[in-house]
Design an enzyme around this catalytic site. Structure first.
Site, short mmCIF file in Angstrom:
data_model
loop_
_atom_site.label_atom_id
_atom_site.label_comp_id
_atom_site.label_asym_id
_atom_site.label_seq_id
_atom_site.Cartn_x
_atom_site.Cartn_y
_atom_site.Cartn_z
N GLN A 25 -17.68 28.00 15.62
CA GLN A 25 -17.18 26.90 14.90
C GLN A 25 -18.29 25.74 14.75
O GLN A 25 -18.22 24.67 14.03
CB GLN A 25 -15.96 26.01 15.54
CG GLN A 25 -14.80 27.00 15.36
CD GLN A 25 -14.17 26.83 14.06
OE1 GLN A 25 -14.55 26.09 13.14
NE2 GLN A 25 -13.30 27.87 13.84
N SER A 79 -19.64 33.92 13.41
CA SER A 79 -18.96 34.51 11.94
C SER A 79 -19.55 34.09 10.68
O SER A 79 -19.96 32.92 10.82
CB SER A 79 -17.47 34.61 11.79
OG SER A 79 -16.95 35.67 12.25
N HIS A 113 -17.98 33.66 7.76
CA HIS A 113 -17.42 33.03 6.87
C HIS A 113 -17.11 31.74 7.24
O HIS A 113 -16.51 30.87 6.25
CB HIS A 113 -15.94 33.54 6.51
CG HIS A 113 -14.95 33.82 7.71
ND1 HIS A 113 -13.72 32.97 7.81
CD2 HIS A 113 -15.03 34.47 8.79
CE1 HIS A 113 -13.37 32.94 8.94
NE2 HIS A 113 -13.91 34.13 9.40
N CYS A 137 3.29 30.78 14.92
CA CYS A 137 4.55 31.18 14.73
C CYS A 137 4.59 32.52 15.13
O CYS A 137 3.96 33.40 14.36
CB CYS A 137 5.11 30.89 13.41
SG CYS A 137 6.94 31.14 13.34
N1 PLP Z 1 -13.64 32.22 17.54
C1 PLP Z 1 -13.56 31.15 17.26
C2 PLP Z 1 -13.87 29.68 17.82
C3 PLP Z 1 -13.01 31.02 15.93
O1 PLP Z 1 -12.58 29.75 15.25
C4 PLP Z 1 -12.75 32.13 15.17
C5 PLP Z 1 -11.84 32.14 13.92
O2 PLP Z 1 -11.37 31.36 13.53
C6 PLP Z 1 -12.96 33.51 15.81
C7 PLP Z 1 -13.74 33.18 16.88
C8 PLP Z 1 -12.82 34.78 15.19
O3 PLP Z 1 -13.56 35.16 13.99
P1 PLP Z 1 -13.38 36.19 13.18
O4 PLP Z 1 -12.06 36.15 12.89
O5 PLP Z 1 -14.45 35.72 12.03
O6 PLP Z 1 -13.71 37.34 13.57
#
Ligand code: PLP
Length: 387
Positions: free
Chosen positions: A175, A195, A197, A322
């Site tokens: 994040q 990540s 995205h 949920c």
């Molecule tokens: N770690 C954190 C803090 C995240 O917010 C997220 C996804 O929202 C992930 C890991 C996992 O990322 P991904 O779904 O792209 O593997």
């Protein structure tokens, strides 16, 4: 439409799509078949992207391992540390980690591994104190920024203490990347996960950073790709898109884009606080990401507000999930000492690259109107019950 759920994901940037396009069609070479011109171009494109990603996070390109996302990166980091360092000693993480960290640690706590797992509690400000770290650890994993509240943790200080004990330090920085400066080297980490995205790149691609010389063994082996650290034919287009997104994120950071987003977030919170006097902004008094707002609005169910707003094409998220039809409060908010009611009354608003100044007003007005409606309905229901 107002999109304010960037901590979940964001749209792929047009420049990213453009960079990826050739690798989805005509540039279909396998980077492992480097003897052909097609394969070589794919390999070169991956190496260029590796440099772009490394530059965004202050790492050396030789330390970047491409994966399918932060979930896989965290999994590899944790299992690889365990494999390389034996089964004695504990594995620690904060109580507010994402499931991408909590789940692999829970797996290692089960037979036949039976590793000792230590969940570090938070202080009343939602922060972690160094004194709660165990002395016999193999690995400690602390996220840099929490996905629900945006609260930033003192990872650099914790990493120093952890590494002084001869233990490995991993951080899930998913994040934080692209929103604040993240520098692998300056944070003093051994392992780091994120990540594409979350920074305008494609989904299903991520990176694990492994400091050179780290005692870590990859649990995902195969055809020797990624220097033998992550087997499997690379998603060339995804990696190219990740590289371009990283380059754009670096430009945005140097152009103070985060300041613009922080202004939208702060205006939103001010407008909302002016209308809903009993509003609680979680993490308001501690360092947090510039784009995230975690707000508790008593007397409403966060998930109902999210649903109502979605009907008006306003997208935010709730501090609950949920599971099999049962509404569960967020483990993050509970770990911060919130009651179940307070956690269920919390929503998350997260701004990003395409957020506009007018979103602050549009969002706050829509929330105020729906909250008044939901509260009126709750009072009506209560009156009927008491009759
Ligand atoms: N770690 C954190 C803090 C995240 O917010 C997220 C996804 O929202 C992930 C890991 C996992 O990322 P991904 O779904 O792209 O593997």
């Amino acid at each position: 439409m107002i999109y304010a759920d960037y901590n979940a994901t964001g749209p792929m940037l047009p420049e990213v799509f453009q960079a990826m396009s050739p690798f989805l069609q005509e540039e279909f070479g396998n980077p492992s078949a480097g003897s052909s011109a097609l394969g070589k171009r794919a390999k070169d494109a991956i190496e260029h992207a590796r440099l772009q990603v490394a530059q965004l996070v202050g790492a050396d390109s030789s330390e970047i391992v491409f994966t399918s996302g932060a979930t896989e990166s965290c999994f590899l980091a944790i299992l690889g540390a365990y494999l390389a360092n034996g089964s004695t000693g504990s594995l620690s993480c904060s109580a507010v980690e994402h499931p991408a960290v909590l789940e692999p640690l829970s797996l290692l706590a089960l037979p036949p591994f039976c590793a000792r797992m230590n969940r570090i509690a938070l202080d009343p400000n939602g922060l972690i104190s160094e004194s709660s770290l165990p002395d016999d650890g193999i690995l400690t994993s602390i996220m840099l920024a929490n996905n629900e509240t945006g609260i930033l943790f003192p990872v650099r200080e914790i990493a120093k203490a952890v590494r002084q004990k001869g233990e490995l330090m991993h951080s899930d920085v998913t994040q934080a990347v692209g929103r604040i400066d993240v520098n692998f080297c300056e944070l003093g980490l051994d392992l780091m996960s994120f990540s594409a995205h979350k920074i305008g790149g494609p989904k299903g691609i991520g990176a694990l950073v492994v400091r050179r010389g780290t005692k870590w063994l990859s649990p995902l082996r195969g055809g020797g790709q990624e220097g033998g650290q992550r087997g499997g034919t690379e998603s060339v287009a995804g990696i190219v898109g990740f590289g371009r997104a990283a380059e754009l994120a670096r430009e945005r950071l140097s152009n103070y884009a985060a300041v613009r987003i922080e202004k939208i977030r702060d205006t939103f919170e001010e407008l909302l606080q002016g209308e809903l006097v009993d509003l609680v902004v979680h993490g308001e008094s501690v360092p947090r990401l510039p784009n995230t707002s975690s707000i508790q609005i008593d007397g409403i169910l966060g998930s109902s507000l999210v649903e109502k707003l979605a009907g008006k094409k306003i997208l935010i998220s709730a501090g609950s999930a949920c599971h099999t039809g049962k509404l569960e409060p967020s483990h993050v908010l509970l770990a911060m000492g919130l009651s179940t009611n307070s956690a269920l009354s919390t929503v998350r608003i997260s701004f990003g690259t395409l957020s506009k100044e007018e979103d602050a007003k549009g969002l706050s007005e829509a929330i105020v109107s729906e909250v008044r409606e939901l509260r009126k309905r709750a009072i009506g229901e209560l009156r009927t019950l008491l009759r």
